[in-house]
Each structure stands twice: as structure tokens, then as C-alpha cells.
Design a protein around this motif. Structure first.
Motif, PDB file in Angstrom:
ATOM      1  N   PRO A 222       0.797  -1.232   0.000  1.00 13.19           N
ATOM      2  CA  PRO A 222       0.000   0.000   0.000  1.00 13.19           C
ATOM      3  C   PRO A 222       0.832   1.287   0.000  1.00 13.19           C
ATOM      4  CG  PRO A 222       0.053  -0.927   2.197  1.00 13.19           C
ATOM      5  CD  PRO A 222       0.771  -1.915   1.310  1.00 13.19           C
ATOM      6  N   LEU A 223       2.163   1.162   0.124  1.00 11.55           N
ATOM      7  CA  LEU A 223       3.008   2.357   0.225  1.00 11.55           C
ATOM      8  C   LEU A 223       3.483   2.864  -1.125  1.00 11.55           C
ATOM      9  CD1 LEU A 223       5.268   1.365   3.265  1.00 11.55           C
ATOM     10  CD2 LEU A 223       2.994   2.413   3.254  1.00 11.55           C
ATOM     11  N   PHE A 224       3.929   1.956  -1.990  1.00 15.15           N
ATOM     12  CA  PHE A 224       4.514   2.368  -3.267  1.00 15.15           C
ATOM     13  C   PHE A 224       4.709   1.144  -4.143  1.00 15.15           C
ATOM     14  CE2 PHE A 224       8.113   0.706  -1.061  1.00 15.15           C
ATOM     15  CZ  PHE A 224       9.031   0.312  -2.019  1.00 15.15           C
ATOM     16  N   ARG A 225       5.014   1.391  -5.384  1.00 20.63           N
ATOM     17  CA  ARG A 225       5.428   0.331  -6.301  1.00 20.63           C
ATOM     18  C   ARG A 225       6.648   0.834  -7.060  1.00 20.63           C
ATOM     19  NH1 ARG A 225       1.085  -2.127 -10.261  1.00 20.63           N
ATOM     20  NH2 ARG A 225       0.422  -3.059  -8.265  1.00 20.63           N
ATOM     21  N   GLU A 226       7.713   0.064  -7.047  1.00 23.52           N
ATOM     22  CA  GLU A 226       8.929   0.460  -7.752  1.00 23.52           C
ATOM     23  C   GLU A 226       8.634   0.640  -9.237  1.00 23.52           C
ATOM     24  OE1 GLU A 226      13.583  -0.996  -8.280  1.00 23.52           O
ATOM     25  OE2 GLU A 226      12.201  -2.154  -7.028  1.00 23.52           O
ATOM     26  N   GLY A 227       9.175   1.720  -9.815  1.00 24.06           N
ATOM     27  CA  GLY A 227       8.940   2.022 -11.220  1.00 24.06           C
ATOM     28  C   GLY A 227       7.787   2.973 -11.452  1.00 24.06           C
ATOM     29  N   GLU A 228       6.972   3.219 -10.405  1.00 25.78           N
ATOM     30  CA  GLU A 228       5.908   4.216 -10.496  1.00 25.78           C
ATOM     31  C   GLU A 228       6.327   5.491  -9.762  1.00 25.78           C
ATOM     32  OE1 GLU A 228       1.967   1.307 -10.609  1.00 25.78           O
ATOM     33  OE2 GLU A 228       2.285   2.658  -8.913  1.00 25.78           O
ATOM     34  N   LYS A 229       5.760   6.608 -10.150  1.00 24.62           N
ATOM     35  CA  LYS A 229       6.057   7.854  -9.463  1.00 24.62           C
ATOM     36  C   LYS A 229       5.331   7.908  -8.119  1.00 24.62           C
ATOM     37  CE  LYS A 229       7.206  10.748 -13.451  1.00 24.62           C
ATOM     38  NZ  LYS A 229       6.913  12.009 -14.171  1.00 24.62           N
ATOM     39  N   ASP A 230       5.824   8.748  -7.247  1.00 21.65           N
ATOM     40  CA  ASP A 230       5.199   8.955  -5.948  1.00 21.65           C
ATOM     41  C   ASP A 230       3.702   9.208  -6.121  1.00 21.65           C
ATOM     42  OD1 ASP A 230       5.824   9.814  -2.901  1.00 21.65           O
ATOM     43  OD2 ASP A 230       4.328  11.173  -3.761  1.00 21.65           O
ATOM     44  N   ARG A 231       2.887   8.582  -5.280  1.00 20.89           N
ATOM     45  CA  ARG A 231       1.437   8.632  -5.444  1.00 20.89           C
ATOM     46  C   ARG A 231       0.802   9.898  -4.887  1.00 20.89           C
ATOM     47  NH1 ARG A 231       0.517   2.358  -3.377  1.00 20.89           N
ATOM     48  NH2 ARG A 231       1.466   1.338  -5.206  1.00 20.89           N
ATOM     49  N   GLY A 232       1.590  10.733  -4.251  1.00 18.03           N
ATOM     50  CA  GLY A 232       1.033  11.948  -3.669  1.00 18.03           C
ATOM     51  C   GLY A 232       0.201  11.693  -2.435  1.00 18.03           C
ATOM     52  N   GLU A 233       0.484  10.601  -1.739  1.00 18.78           N
ATOM     53  CA  GLU A 233      -0.295  10.216  -0.566  1.00 18.78           C
ATOM     54  C   GLU A 233       0.453  10.437   0.749  1.00 18.78           C
ATOM     55  OE1 GLU A 233      -2.917   6.705  -2.770  1.00 18.78           O
ATOM     56  OE2 GLU A 233      -1.275   6.148  -1.407  1.00 18.78           O
ATOM     57  N   GLY A 234       1.694  10.970   0.672  1.00 19.86           N
ATOM     58  CA  GLY A 234       2.436  11.240   1.896  1.00 19.86           C
ATOM     59  C   GLY A 234       3.798  10.576   1.969  1.00 19.86           C
ATOM     60  N   LEU A 235       4.101   9.691   1.012  1.00 22.25           N
ATOM     61  CA  LEU A 235       5.428   9.067   1.024  1.00 22.25           C
ATOM     62  C   LEU A 235       6.512  10.111   0.779  1.00 22.25           C
ATOM     63  CD1 LEU A 235       7.113   6.498   1.253  1.00 22.25           C
ATOM     64  CD2 LEU A 235       6.794   6.143  -1.212  1.00 22.25           C
ATOM     65  N   LYS A 236       6.202  11.111  -0.025  1.00 26.11           N
ATOM     66  CA  LYS A 236       7.165  12.188  -0.280  1.00 26.11           C
ATOM     67  C   LYS A 236       7.560  12.880   1.020  1.00 26.11           C
ATOM     68  CE  LYS A 236       7.351  16.766  -2.488  1.00 26.11           C
ATOM     69  NZ  LYS A 236       6.637  17.704  -3.393  1.00 26.11           N
ATOM     70  N   GLU A 237       6.576  13.163   1.886  1.00 18.18           N
ATOM     71  CA  GLU A 237       6.867  13.831   3.156  1.00 18.18           C
ATOM     72  C   GLU A 237       7.726  12.944   4.052  1.00 18.18           C
ATOM     73  OE1 GLU A 237       3.784  16.052   1.237  1.00 18.18           O
ATOM     74  OE2 GLU A 237       4.005  13.909   1.574  1.00 18.18           O
ATOM     75  N   LEU A 238       7.494  11.642   4.007  1.00 12.98           N
ATOM     76  CA  LEU A 238       8.332  10.718   4.777  1.00 12.98           C
ATOM     77  C   LEU A 238       9.747  10.677   4.212  1.00 12.98           C
ATOM     78  CD1 LEU A 238       7.400   7.207   6.087  1.00 12.98           C
ATOM     79  CD2 LEU A 238       9.501   7.525   4.787  1.00 12.98           C
ATOM     80  N   ALA A 239       9.865  10.556   2.889  1.00 12.67           N
ATOM     81  CA  ALA A 239      11.172  10.370   2.253  1.00 12.67           C
ATOM     82  C   ALA A 239      12.029  11.628   2.300  1.00 12.67           C
ATOM     83  CB  ALA A 239      10.988   9.924   0.802  1.00 12.67           C
ATOM     84  N   GLN A 240      11.401  12.808   2.255  1.00 12.84           N
ATOM     85  CA  GLN A 240      12.157  14.060   2.243  1.00 12.84           C
ATOM     86  C   GLN A 240      12.375  14.654   3.634  1.00 12.84           C
ATOM     87  OE1 GLN A 240      10.782  17.128  -0.372  1.00 12.84           O
ATOM     88  NE2 GLN A 240      10.738  15.836  -2.189  1.00 12.84           N
ATOM     89  N   LYS A 241      11.401  14.464   4.528  1.00  6.87           N
ATOM     90  CA  LYS A 241      11.445  15.161   5.814  1.00  6.87           C
ATOM     91  C   LYS A 241      11.330  14.231   7.022  1.00  6.87           C
ATOM     92  CE  LYS A 241       9.353  19.312   3.765  1.00  6.87           C
ATOM     93  NZ  LYS A 241       8.243  20.291   3.861  1.00  6.87           N
ATOM     94  N   GLY A 242      11.108  12.950   6.774  1.00 11.30           N
ATOM     95  CA  GLY A 242      10.958  12.020   7.885  1.00 11.30           C
ATOM     96  C   GLY A 242       9.613  12.116   8.578  1.00 11.30           C
ATOM     97  N   ASN A 243       8.629  12.746   7.956  1.00 11.74           N
ATOM     98  CA  ASN A 243       7.291  12.917   8.525  1.00 11.74           C
ATOM     99  C   ASN A 243       6.373  11.817   7.993  1.00 11.74           C
ATOM    100  OD1 ASN A 243       4.803  13.693   9.450  1.00 11.74           O
ATOM    101  ND2 ASN A 243       4.728  15.627   8.330  1.00 11.74           N
ATOM    102  N   ALA A 244       6.058  10.846   8.852  1.00 17.38           N
ATOM    103  CA  ALA A 244       5.231   9.713   8.436  1.00 17.38           C
ATOM    104  C   ALA A 244       3.750   9.958   8.674  1.00 17.38           C
ATOM    105  CB  ALA A 244       5.666   8.457   9.183  1.00 17.38           C
ATOM    106  N   ASP A 245       3.377  11.064   9.321  1.00 17.21           N
ATOM    107  CA  ASP A 245       1.996  11.260   9.743  1.00 17.21           C
ATOM    108  C   ASP A 245       1.030  11.412   8.573  1.00 17.21           C
ATOM    109  OD1 ASP A 245       2.879  11.127  12.350  1.00 17.21           O
ATOM    110  OD2 ASP A 245       3.052  13.297  12.584  1.00 17.21           O
TER     111      ASP A 245
END
Length: 429
Positions: A269-292
């Protein structure tokens, strides 16, 4: 057929039905499992270190010659180096600690002539003769070694010296993406202190918050020489100090609070390799460490049963092993059933947008043991990559990520910047 046989045959369907029900009951049984995530990185305090030398034989830098080397650095990190004043008994050139600032306060790279950062130092292990080509090496040892001391115009034996910036020109150029090149020029020719420079060493320390992890890697003014600096100051031999620096150079990174998801489905449910970020919050986790943000989104998804954000009790983040002390660790008891899967994600803290996560369709929630081999390091593809721990735009180093839009991909090891050791351990018990 007798009556007993009829009774036995009549019981068979009921027995099969009970057996089937018992099998179904097993699949529906709730099990207790504890997931543990640890930062097992045996960290090092220096991002980079290296050596430099002249191009000829012997490999010294004569008057009129120069040498250059390149390195990466983040804001507030410093460059330090050391090289022997060749025609002396035990003098060396080096910046004052903690080294040369590489950025202005606003993050603008420092470039051009930075020679005013150079100092001349007395190693305190040899009696100083008048500097020049006639100096005898190694010379007379001090009866009692003295502490390292800056030479300001005159040494303790009455010998005179020009300012270090009159003998050495130091220039910085910025190559982009946090990369610098420094050039050391020997411009002592024709002066009263003409001298070659020996092979030397250089280093860049990690910074955590506002603190350099190793602010004085080469020497400490007012204290005795150590770790091989004497070999440079007396004989221009950089081997011992280079080995010391190498042992202290490597990877340092915390891991962000860890997102743990229990789900039942065919897709991570988090991501699939080869697809772009889904805009659901993984970017905030990966860039800033914010998992909320991602945690809140996951709670609305079909098939997701439980979502947790695990924070280390004292520091929130999972620090690496430092000076032999255990790294950060978080645990959580989970209620799972056969068919459930577990996905995790945590930021490689000193990166632009790298994150550790379960590969493929996550972990079998009923598995036991060390499952670290199922964890991969991924590039979220939403921020331009820089040297891990030395990037001017890395969020956890007070930077602002430079945005890009690429598919999520595994980070190769070795990668374009460095080689990564074991960092994360995940186990289920």
C-alpha cells in the motif's frame, strides 16, 4: 451391512465437516507478533577524507606548483587539511579549527581566495632550526614534547616567518550540487620563507544539528600532537594520519520515525517500484521524515488493518551506533492472522529523499526471525540527490529539497556517491 457400519458411515460427513471447520478456524486465529526495527549502523564521524601530493618525484609541491582535490559539503560543515612546511623541523600548515567555512549564512557557497584561513603551526616535537634548505631532518628532538602552538611571526627559538597566507594561496570553486574543488598553490618562491609543501591530508566532518561530530580531526591547539600528525610535521609522511582518518570516515545517518502497516492484499500500500510517488504522503516521509501524512491516508484504504508510527522514546529518531553505544530501536506488538502482510518505511535521515522500505508485497505477518533481507533502500524520485550527509538542500541539514519528478527506484550499492554498510535490521518474534 450391519447397523454399526451404517453408524460409522453416517458419522463421516460430520467428521469431514468438523475437520474443515477446524482448518478454517486456524486461518482465522489471531496471533501476537512483535516487530522490531533497529538502526545497526556502526557510524563514523567524518563524511569524507583523503590525501593530496605533488605530481612529481618526490611528490612534494614546490614553489610555483599547485594541487587540487574535490569534496562534498553541507552548510556549516568545514574543510580542514594539513601539510608540512618542508624546510622546517616540525612546522605544518593548517586552518584553525574547526576549519574553513564553505557557505555563507544564507547558504551561498564560498568561492575564490580563502588564504586568510591558513595558519602556520609548530608541532612541538623538534627543536626548530632556522628555516630553509639547510635544515637537517629529523633534527633534535625536544627534551619534553611541547603542545601544538600557532607560529605568529616568530617561533619560540627566535626564527622569523611571514604570514601563512603569504606562502600559500588557497582557492575554492563551487562545482554545483554541494561539490567543491580546493586548490593549494605554493607561492612561497622568492620569499624569506621559501619552502616545498609535503603530501598532506584533508577531512570533512558530519554535522548534527549545529554540532560537528569531529570538529578537530587533525589536531587540537594547546595539546600534544597525535594520530600521525607528527609524521607529517617532521617528515612529510601522511600515511599514518591518513589511516586514522580513513578509520573515522564513512556513513552517519539517523532513521526517521518508522511507519508500520498491517494489511491484507496483493499490493504494497506504500509504493510500487517504477511508479512515481502517489502523492499520498510518502514524499513527506522520504524528504522530511514525517510519516503522519501517509499514516493518515493509509487508514482510509481498503485492506489496511492497522497503521503505526513508531518513535524512539528519547530521541524520536533512531540514531546509529555511536562510539560503540547501541543504535536506536523501536518495537510494537501486532495482532495478525494468516494472510496478513506488513509494510514498513523510514527515511534515510541524511539524504534528499531516500527511504528504507519492505520490497515487493511486504512481509508475511506470521513469519519469524530476522527479515532484514526483505528491506530495500529506495529513491523516492521527488528531490535531486546529493552526497548523503553532505547536501546543501537536504532537509535534515537545514536545506530545502530541489524538486524533481522521477519513478521510485532502488538505490544501487555502491551508488554514485558512496558505498553503504548495513544500516537497518527488521525482525518479527
Amino acid at each position: 451391512m450391519n447397523n454399526n457400519m451404517f453408524k460409522i458411515l453416517a458419522m463421516v460427513p460430520a467428521f469431514l465437516s468438523l475437520a474443515a471447520c477446524h482448518k478454517d478456524d486456524d486461518s482465522m486465529m489471531v496471533q501476537q507478533s512483535t516487530i522490531t526495527i533497529e538502526n545497526v549502523l556502526n557510524s563514523r564521524p567524518l563524511v569524507e577524507s583523503g590525501t593530496f601530493k605533488g605530481a612529481g618525484m618526490p611528490p612534494v609541491i614546490f614553489p610555483g606548483q599547485s594541487v587540487s582535490f574535490s569534496f562534498y559539503a553541507a552548510k556549516k560543515q568545514r574543510l580542514t587539511f594539513a601539510t608540512m612546511y618542508g624546510w622546517s623541523n616540525d612546522l605544518f600548515f593548517a586552518p584553525a579549527n574547526p576549519g574553513i567555512a564553505l557557505y555563507q549564512e544564507d547558504g551561498t557557497p564560498v568561492t575564490g581566495d580563502v588564504s586568510d584561513n591558513i595558519r602556520l603551526w609548530d608541532n612541538g616535537t623538534r627543536v626548530n632550526q632556522a628555516p630553509g634548505a639547510a635544515v637537517m631532518h629529523p633534527g633534535t628532538a625536544e627534551a619534553t614534547p611541547r603542545n601544538i602552538k600557532e607560529v605568529n611571526g616568530m617561533d619560540d627559538y627566535g626564527n622569523n616567518y611571514l604570514q601563512a597566507s603569504k606562502l600559500m594561496k588557497l582557492s575554492l570553486s563551487y562545482d554545483g550540487n554541494s561539490k567543491f574543488t580546493v586548490t593549494i598553490m605554493n607561492n612561497s618562491g622568492g620569499t624569506a620563507n621559501e619552502t616545498p609543501f609535503s603530501p598532506g591530508v584533508w577531512a570533512i566532518s558530519y554535522i548534527a544539528g549545529d554540532n560537528l561530530l569531529f570538529p578537530e580531526p587533525l589536531f587540537t591547539a594547546g595539546k600534544p600532537s597525535a594520530n600521525g600528525l607528527t609524521n607529517i610535521a617532521e617528515a612529510g609522511d601522511n600515511t599514518v594520519l591518513s589511516n586514522f582518518l580513513s578509520m573515522n570516515t564513512g556513513i552517519f545517518t539517523p532513521l526517521s520515525p518508522v511507519l508500520v502497516v498491517v494489511y491484507n492484499g496483493k499490493d504494497n500500500p506504500l509504493f510500487r517500484e517504477g511508479e512515481k510517488d502517489r502523492g499520498e504522503g510518502l514524499k513527506e516521509l522520504a524528504q522530511k521524515g514525517n510519516a503522519d501524512v501517509l499514516a493518515a491516508m493509509l487508514k482510509t484504504k481498503a485492506g489496511v488493518k492497522e497503521v503505526y508510527v513508531l518513535k524512539e522514546p528519547t530521541s524520536t529518531v533512531l540514531l546509529p551506533m555511536i562510539n560503540g553505544m547501541a543504535g536506536g530501536k523501536v518495537s510494537r506488538q501486532l495482532s495478525v492472522m494468516k494472510g496478513d502482510r506488513i509494510a514498513i518505511a523510514t527515511m534515510y535521515g541524511f539524504s534528499n529523499d531516500w527511504f528504507f522500505a519492505t520490497s515487493g508485497n511486504g512481509l508475511d505477518a506470521t513469519a519469524k526471525g530476522d527479515l532484514s533481507s526483505s528491506i530495500g533502500l529506495y529513491d523516492n524520485g521527488t528531490a535531486v540527490d546529493q552526497y548523503p550527509g553532505a547536501g546543501i538542500t537536504q532537509f535534515n541539514l537545514t536545506g530545502t529539497p530541489l524538486q524533481e519528478s522521477k519513478p521510485v527506484q532502488a538505490v544501487p550499492n555502491p551508488n554514485m556517491f558512496t558505498t553503504l554498510p548495513s544500516i537497518i535490521k527488521v525482525s518479527l518474534q
